[in-house]
Scaffold this active site. Sequence first.
Site, mmCIF file in Angstrom:
data_model
loop_
_atom_site.group_PDB
_atom_site.id
_atom_site.type_symbol
_atom_site.label_atom_id
_atom_site.label_comp_id
_atom_site.label_asym_id
_atom_site.label_seq_id
_atom_site.Cartn_x
_atom_site.Cartn_y
_atom_site.Cartn_z
ATOM 1 N N CYS A 1 -2.472 0.923 8.745
ATOM 2 C CA CYS A 1 -1.615 1.370 7.776
ATOM 3 C C CYS A 1 -1.165 2.809 8.282
ATOM 4 C CB CYS A 1 -2.406 1.765 6.824
ATOM 5 S SG CYS A 1 -1.666 2.549 5.249
ATOM 6 N N HIS B 1 -1.279 11.799 15.498
ATOM 7 C CA HIS B 1 -2.149 11.098 14.330
ATOM 8 C C HIS B 1 -1.128 9.893 13.508
ATOM 9 C CE1 HIS B 1 -4.363 10.272 10.709
ATOM 10 N NE2 HIS B 1 -3.216 10.444 9.696
ATOM 11 N N HIS C 1 -4.327 4.878 9.654
ATOM 12 C CA HIS C 1 -5.785 4.405 9.743
ATOM 13 C C HIS C 1 -5.413 2.549 10.016
ATOM 14 C CE1 HIS C 1 -6.673 8.119 7.894
ATOM 15 N NE2 HIS C 1 -7.608 8.111 8.562
ATOM 16 N N ARG D 1 -4.975 -4.227 9.271
ATOM 17 C CA ARG D 1 -3.969 -3.788 8.626
ATOM 18 C C ARG D 1 -3.807 -2.304 9.238
ATOM 19 N NH1 ARG D 1 -3.706 -0.238 3.958
ATOM 20 N NH2 ARG D 1 -5.797 -1.088 3.446
ATOM 21 N N CYS E 1 0.589 -1.159 0.032
ATOM 22 C CA CYS E 1 -0.156 -0.067 -0.189
ATOM 23 C C CYS E 1 0.734 1.331 0.016
ATOM 24 C CB CYS E 1 -1.037 -0.078 1.208
ATOM 25 S SG CYS E 1 -0.115 0.258 2.771
ATOM 26 N N ASP F 1 -8.613 -5.545 6.452
ATOM 27 C CA ASP F 1 -8.082 -6.181 5.450
ATOM 28 C C ASP F 1 -6.664 -6.966 5.507
ATOM 29 O OD1 ASP F 1 -6.480 -4.121 4.943
ATOM 30 O OD2 ASP F 1 -7.374 -3.556 3.020
#
Length: 143
Positions: free
Chosen positions: A115, A98, A101, A113, A61, A105
């Site tokens: 990410c 932050h 996310h 996951r 990704c 999946d």
Amino acid sequence: MKQKADLKKVLNPIQYKVTQEDATERPFDNEFYDFFDEGLYVDIVSGEVLFSSKDKFESNCGWPSFTKPVHEENITEHFDTSFGMRRTEVRSKEADSHLGHVFPDGPPPTGLRYCINSAALSFISKAELKEKGYEEYKHLFEE
């Protein structure tokens, strides 16, 4: 915890934008997306332990991906509808940085996951754990 003005002095511009302004760094153009050395990933702002290289996987990704945090209590989740999407934002508990996310999946065993933006992370190598004050996590990397 450091004030935002102080953070601007110690973080580079992308680290500040990601952690303090909820930005996202570019995929495949960040420090840790294809980095697989053994060690811990900690919040770049607070140093709180977030992820282990043992739970990192190649998700294709463009960002570092993990199946789970080291301590679930160090991560907070928030519903995010920015950019017309419905997703779950993850932030560090102590610094409220932050991070990125979490998506449903990922691979077994969690199916998750995480990410995560490299800009939100600092890496502590297995060899540096004691020196940097993370010796209690050495057991994560012993066979």
